[in-house]
Design a protein around this motif. Structure first.
Motif, PDB file in Angstrom:
ATOM      1  N   ALA A 122       0.757  -1.257  -0.222  1.00  0.00           N
ATOM      2  CA  ALA A 122      -0.021  -0.019   0.027  1.00  0.00           C
ATOM      3  C   ALA A 122       0.999   1.027   0.116  1.00  0.00           C
ATOM      4  CB  ALA A 122      -0.816  -0.030   1.248  1.00  0.00           C
ATOM      5  N   MET A 123       0.302   2.318  -0.740  1.00  0.00           N
ATOM      6  CA  MET A 123       1.149   3.619  -0.462  1.00  0.00           C
ATOM      7  C   MET A 123       0.423   4.645  -0.218  1.00  0.00           C
ATOM      8  SD  MET A 123      -0.125   2.528  -3.568  1.00  0.00           S
ATOM      9  CE  MET A 123      -1.043   2.846  -4.822  1.00  0.00           C
ATOM     10  N   THR A 124       1.084   5.884   0.234  1.00  0.00           N
ATOM     11  CA  THR A 124       0.360   6.999   0.503  1.00  0.00           C
ATOM     12  C   THR A 124      -0.226   7.516  -0.758  1.00  0.00           C
ATOM     13  OG1 THR A 124       2.353   8.296   0.234  1.00  0.00           O
ATOM     14  CG2 THR A 124       1.832   7.719   2.496  1.00  0.00           C
ATOM     15  N   ALA A 125      -1.168   8.443  -0.695  1.00  0.00           N
ATOM     16  CA  ALA A 125      -1.796   9.182  -1.908  1.00  0.00           C
ATOM     17  C   ALA A 125      -0.898   9.668  -3.007  1.00  0.00           C
ATOM     18  CB  ALA A 125      -2.876   9.943  -1.478  1.00  0.00           C
ATOM     19  N   ASP A 126       0.057  10.235  -2.323  1.00  0.00           N
ATOM     20  CA  ASP A 126       1.060  11.043  -3.290  1.00  0.00           C
ATOM     21  C   ASP A 126       2.147   9.996  -3.857  1.00  0.00           C
ATOM     22  OD1 ASP A 126       2.495  10.601  -0.801  1.00  0.00           O
ATOM     23  OD2 ASP A 126       3.139  12.525  -0.767  1.00  0.00           O
ATOM     24  N   GLY A 127       2.022   8.754  -3.611  1.00  0.00           N
ATOM     25  CA  GLY A 127       3.153   7.786  -4.014  1.00  0.00           C
ATOM     26  C   GLY A 127       4.260   7.753  -3.517  1.00  0.00           C
ATOM     27  N   GLN A 128       4.670   8.609  -2.156  1.00  0.00           N
ATOM     28  CA  GLN A 128       6.228   8.924  -1.643  1.00  0.00           C
ATOM     29  C   GLN A 128       6.393   7.898  -0.685  1.00  0.00           C
ATOM     30  OE1 GLN A 128       8.284  11.230  -2.796  1.00  0.00           O
ATOM     31  NE2 GLN A 128       6.657  11.060  -4.389  1.00  0.00           N
ATOM     32  N   ARG A 129       5.588   7.244  -0.103  1.00  0.00           N
ATOM     33  CA  ARG A 129       5.791   6.080   0.767  1.00  0.00           C
ATOM     34  C   ARG A 129       4.945   4.757   0.459  1.00  0.00           C
ATOM     35  NH1 ARG A 129       4.084   9.734   4.708  1.00  0.00           N
ATOM     36  NH2 ARG A 129       2.593   8.177   5.729  1.00  0.00           N
ATOM     37  N   ILE A 130       5.865   4.100   0.610  1.00  0.00           N
ATOM     38  CA  ILE A 130       5.156   2.261   0.105  1.00  0.00           C
ATOM     39  C   ILE A 130       5.409   1.485   1.567  1.00  0.00           C
ATOM     40  CG2 ILE A 130       5.405   0.464  -1.333  1.00  0.00           C
ATOM     41  CD1 ILE A 130       6.617   2.407  -3.232  1.00  0.00           C
ATOM     42  N   TYR A 131       3.943   0.938   1.905  1.00  0.00           N
ATOM     43  CA  TYR A 131       4.302  -0.005   3.079  1.00  0.00           C
ATOM     44  C   TYR A 131       3.988  -1.367   2.430  1.00  0.00           C
ATOM     45  CZ  TYR A 131       3.654   4.018   6.306  1.00  0.00           C
ATOM     46  OH  TYR A 131       3.907   5.031   6.828  1.00  0.00           O
ATOM     47  N   PHE A 132       4.906  -2.308   3.032  1.00  0.00           N
ATOM     48  CA  PHE A 132       4.818  -3.601   2.694  1.00  0.00           C
ATOM     49  C   PHE A 132       5.338  -4.409   3.637  1.00  0.00           C
ATOM     50  CE2 PHE A 132       8.735  -2.037   1.692  1.00  0.00           C
ATOM     51  CZ  PHE A 132       9.844  -2.947   1.763  1.00  0.00           C
ATOM     52  N   ILE A 133       4.772  -5.642   3.709  1.00  0.00           N
ATOM     53  CA  ILE A 133       4.934  -6.911   4.821  1.00  0.00           C
ATOM     54  C   ILE A 133       6.026  -7.929   4.245  1.00  0.00           C
ATOM     55  CG2 ILE A 133       4.182  -8.540   6.410  1.00  0.00           C
ATOM     56  CD1 ILE A 133       1.623  -6.999   6.306  1.00  0.00           C
ATOM     57  N   ARG A 138      10.425   7.332  -0.773  1.00  0.00           N
ATOM     58  CA  ARG A 138      11.196   7.721  -2.075  1.00  0.00           C
ATOM     59  C   ARG A 138      12.191   8.792  -1.891  1.00  0.00           C
ATOM     60  NH1 ARG A 138       6.395   6.688  -6.969  1.00  0.00           N
ATOM     61  NH2 ARG A 138       8.378   6.906  -8.002  1.00  0.00           N
ATOM     62  N   SER A 139      11.858   9.563  -0.863  1.00  0.00           N
ATOM     63  CA  SER A 139      12.485  10.914  -0.720  1.00  0.00           C
ATOM     64  C   SER A 139      13.927  10.555  -0.015  1.00  0.00           C
ATOM     65  CB  SER A 139      11.992  11.967   0.343  1.00  0.00           C
ATOM     66  OG  SER A 139      11.645  11.277   1.507  1.00  0.00           O
ATOM     67  N   THR A 140      13.979   9.387   0.494  1.00  0.00           N
ATOM     68  CA  THR A 140      15.337   9.079   1.135  1.00  0.00           C
ATOM     69  C   THR A 140      16.043   8.102   0.567  1.00  0.00           C
ATOM     70  OG1 THR A 140      14.217   7.707   3.023  1.00  0.00           O
ATOM     71  CG2 THR A 140      14.622  10.107   3.475  1.00  0.00           C
ATOM     72  N   GLY A 141      15.199   7.209  -0.081  1.00  0.00           N
ATOM     73  CA  GLY A 141      15.708   6.015  -0.836  1.00  0.00           C
ATOM     74  C   GLY A 141      15.876   4.574   0.082  1.00  0.00           C
ATOM     75  N   ARG A 142      15.249   4.559   1.391  1.00  0.00           N
ATOM     76  CA  ARG A 142      15.566   3.763   2.412  1.00  0.00           C
ATOM     77  C   ARG A 142      14.318   3.169   2.919  1.00  0.00           C
ATOM     78  NH1 ARG A 142      19.103   7.587   6.755  1.00  0.00           N
ATOM     79  NH2 ARG A 142      20.598   7.871   5.553  1.00  0.00           N
ATOM     80  N   GLU A 143      14.232   1.821   3.168  1.00  0.00           N
ATOM     81  CA  GLU A 143      13.127   1.203   3.669  1.00  0.00           C
ATOM     82  C   GLU A 143      13.515   0.829   5.282  1.00  0.00           C
ATOM     83  OE1 GLU A 143      13.448  -3.059   2.608  1.00  0.00           O
ATOM     84  OE2 GLU A 143      14.777  -2.674   1.041  1.00  0.00           O
ATOM     85  N   THR A 144      12.600   0.949   6.058  1.00  0.00           N
ATOM     86  CA  THR A 144      12.669   0.946   7.380  1.00  0.00           C
ATOM     87  C   THR A 144      11.550   0.201   8.266  1.00  0.00           C
ATOM     88  OG1 THR A 144      13.567   3.371   7.247  1.00  0.00           O
ATOM     89  CG2 THR A 144      12.749   2.449   9.429  1.00  0.00           C
ATOM     90  N   PRO A 145      11.792  -0.631   9.097  1.00  0.00           N
ATOM     91  CA  PRO A 145      10.919  -1.563   9.625  1.00  0.00           C
ATOM     92  C   PRO A 145       9.967  -0.525  10.610  1.00  0.00           C
ATOM     93  CG  PRO A 145      13.326  -1.781  10.781  1.00  0.00           C
ATOM     94  CD  PRO A 145      13.154  -1.074   9.723  1.00  0.00           C
ATOM     95  N   ARG A 159      -2.202   7.190 -11.045  1.00  0.00           N
ATOM     96  CA  ARG A 159      -0.854   6.263 -11.197  1.00  0.00           C
ATOM     97  C   ARG A 159      -1.259   4.994 -10.353  1.00  0.00           C
ATOM     98  NH1 ARG A 159       3.505   9.359  -8.824  1.00  0.00           N
ATOM     99  NH2 ARG A 159       1.861  10.411  -7.702  1.00  0.00           N
ATOM    100  N   GLY A 160      -0.366   4.170 -10.793  1.00  0.00           N
ATOM    101  CA  GLY A 160      -0.558   2.871  -9.963  1.00  0.00           C
ATOM    102  C   GLY A 160       0.685   2.052  -9.450  1.00  0.00           C
TER     103      GLY A 160
END
Length: 629
Positions: free
Chosen positions: A41-52, A63-70, A268-269
């Motif tokens: 799932a992602m925020t409406a602006d597509g800048q953050r993506i959540y996944f399990i 997407r602004s930092t290029g990092r994935e964080t728990p 966008r998707g």
């Protein structure tokens, strides 16, 4: 729930009344050493993506930092939703007592996406597949017994809107937050006509079917503007663009990763692809070391040997095709195919080594022949689903296959039609035969040019002559225990069947001529690995090469943790250990060459998941007025 994207390759095709614009796809990021569990799932602006991750850790990618964080961990379901303002996420997770799943909510920081407060349980009843309304006030979800329900986003009593007998997923909202559009899928083949996109008012009432679709193929569904639906055609061979009323505007066949799984707010998707890489290795059974014959990026599976044992072919997923090489790893080539070959042993070399026939995975109705030297492809049969793996006639001038109706009960005895088709596409029916079938496969194998072996009738195995239309006769009755596939020698003269000993361990193999005569039984000092090609049988029926289970053990002593190959003398039961092989992604898919010199097997690589942004705004704009220019 849907990973069929991997199987679809091709170019844009025109459709009435509008040729859909090609979607623009760009990679966002790749998460190494992990795959995602369920949907992202992602925020409406597509800048953050959540996944399990598959280990149940919830991550956020910025997407602004290029990092994935728990973000947090726990016993999660597979589906997540983000509030329209990006301040809160909702997901399925087990309750305090381990029961569930229930819906939980977590406040998150709008900049980092990480937790900004404590977890809070949102529902008292079980729930999954949450979806925020555009106004952020409500959450639609799948409740107990496949109910469609809603709950206030701030907490409060749940309300069941409708009860369904299928599984409602995914849930989408109209822009005014008053109506739900959701996919409904049924496990039973007999109910496939009810798979589709449905509409339901949050005021209640009965769900109304908007359009018929593929089962589990309703993603991404209703677009954010509420005017367009993107979904998969019932055949899974193309994408349908339709109005919110279900009127078809266009279709196209996407390239891999050219179809969004979920929507951003602006049209966008987001799409993602889990990759479980595997290379095919070949080992000489006379002592030589493993030799890779495919590249791991090809995701190769289900190796198949040429009749002379000199070349190996394997199905590839990325890209879709057939990888071919010599047994020593030389002469590698990749033939791109129109469809993805079926994920069983339903592709095979012609005896003269010039062609490979394969069954399309997408719909199991298409048989195609690939020219090994030139790479050209020709469809030779397209009929009712092919229910028995095809086999070349020994002179390479025709292919045997069997097809029939899948609309009957999933587990049933069916009338199946046996065909013989030439490489030129000349098809004629040999006979009909009643076989025991389950969904899209029947329990039968072609032994040679003339004989078909069927099983599943209680404990009996029957032999049918394809040339004289006999009634069939029982050639073998297995002992009590799990059903086992019969395995034939390359020339079809011999047959072996694995079965359990009185203690329930699969340590016994019965070997006999294909007509059931001359049966001998072998008791092994180890348990056997499953699969449709275990054991290998020598042309004279005197030797077997058997793959042991990874932890089978010898007289109760564990093996090294890997499957092992043993040469077995049928008359005496004597065993000789030949080699150990890794346990591949698909256990039991290893294959011994027809001459018994080589073993081909899978070697797993490092898993990953890649996320893509898919710009569908041009498509939505072109069909936004119903396809009228």
């Amino acid at each position: 729930m849907r990973r069929i994207l991997l199987s679809l390759l091709g170019v844009m095709i025109a459709a009435a009344p509008l040729a859909a614009p090609r979607l623009k796809t760009s990679m966002i990021f790749t998460s190494r050493r992990h795959t995602t569990r369920g949907d992202a799932a992602m925020t409406a602006d597509g800048q953050r993506i959540y996944f399990i991750h598959e280990d149940s850790t919830l991550f956020v990618y910025s997407r602004s930092t290029g990092r994935e964080t728990p973000v947090t961990s726990g016993k999660y379901g597979a589906l997540i939703a983000v509030s329209p303002d990006g301040s809160r996420i909702v997901f399925a997770r087990r309750g305090e007592d381990g029961d569930g799943p229930f819906l939980w909510t977590l406040p998150v920081d709008k900049q980092s996406g990480t937790a900004a407060g404590p977890l809070k349980r949102l529902t008292l009843t079980k729930g999954d597949a949450p979806s925020f309304s555009p106004d952020g006030k409500s959450i639609g979800f799948v409740g107990e017994e496949h109910n469609v329900a809603v709950v206030p986003a701030a907490g409060g009593p749940e309300r069941v809107l409708a009860k369904t007998s299928g599984y409602p997923w995914p849930i989408r909202w109209t822009p005014d937050s008053r109506t739900l559009y959701f996919g409904l899928s049924f496990y039973e083949d007999s109910l496939a006509s009810r798979n589709g996109v449905y509409r339901l008012s949050i005021a209640g009432g009965s769900p109304q079917m908007v359009m018929h679709t593929a089962g589990w193929g309703q993603t991404p569904g209703l677009a954010p503007d509420g005017r367009t639906i993107l979904t998969w055609h019932p055949s899974w061979d193309s994408v349908v663009v339709a109005t919110a009323e279900g009127e078809k505007l266009a279709t196209w066949k996407p390239d891999a990763n050219e179809m969004p799984d979920a929507w951003f707010a602006d049209g966008r998707g987001l799409a993602w692809m889990n990759v479980n890489p595997q290379a095919i290795h070949v080992r000489s059974l006379t002592g030589a070391a493993d030799q890779a014959v495919t590249d791991t990026s090809w995701l190769a599976h289900f190796p198949a040997w040429s009749r002379d044992g000199n070349r190996i072919a394997a199905r590839t997923v990325i890209p879709t095709g057939i990888a071919i090489s010599n047994a020593d790893g030389s002469g590698r080539k990749l033939i791109r195919t129109q469809f993805r070959p079926s994920n069983d042993i339903a592709f095979a070399w012609s005896p003269d080594g010039k062609s490979i026939v394969y069954l399309a995975q997408e719909n199991q109705t298409t048989l195609s022949i690939v020219d090994v030297a030139g790479g050209s492809e020709k469809m030779v049969a397209k009929a009712a689903p092919v229910l028995v793996p095809p086999r070349w006639r020994s002179d390479s001038k025709a292919i045997l296959y069997a097809s029939g109706d899948t609309a009957l009960a999933p587990d049933s005895t069916r009338e199946i039609t046996v065909h013989e088709v030439t490489p030129a596409g000349i098809d004629h029916i040999l006979r009909s035969v009643r076989l025991h079938c389950y969904r899209r496969s029947c329990q039968a194998k072609f032994a040679n040019d003339t004989l078909l072996v069927g099983w599943g009738f209680g404990r009996d195995y029957a032999l049918y002559n394809l040339r004289n239309r006999d009634e069939g006769r029982v050639i073998y009755t297995r002992p009590d225990g799990p059903q086992s596939f019969p395995v034939h020698s390359a020339d079809g003269k011999w047959m072996a069947i694995r079965h359990p000993n009185p203690e329930g361990e699969v340590r016994m193999i019965d070997v006999m001529a294909v007509d059931g005569s001359g049966k001998m039984s072998v008791t092994l000092p180890f348990t056997t690995l499953g699969g449709e090609r275990n054991p290998w049988i020598s042309p004279d029926g005197r030797e077997l090469i058997v793959t042991s289970a990874a932890q089978g053990g010898t007289r109760g002593i564990p093996l090294s943790g890997r499957p092992s190959l043993y040469r077995v003398t049928v008359s005496t039961g004597a065993t000789e250990k030949l080699a150990e092989i890794p346990l591949s992604i698909f256990p039991g898919e290893s294959a011994v060459s027809p001459d018994g010199r080589w073993i081909a097997h899978g070697v797993p690589g490092t898993s990953s998941v890649t996320f893509y942004e898919i710009d569908a705004t041009a498509l939505l704009k072109s069909v936004g007025n119903g396809g009228k220019k």
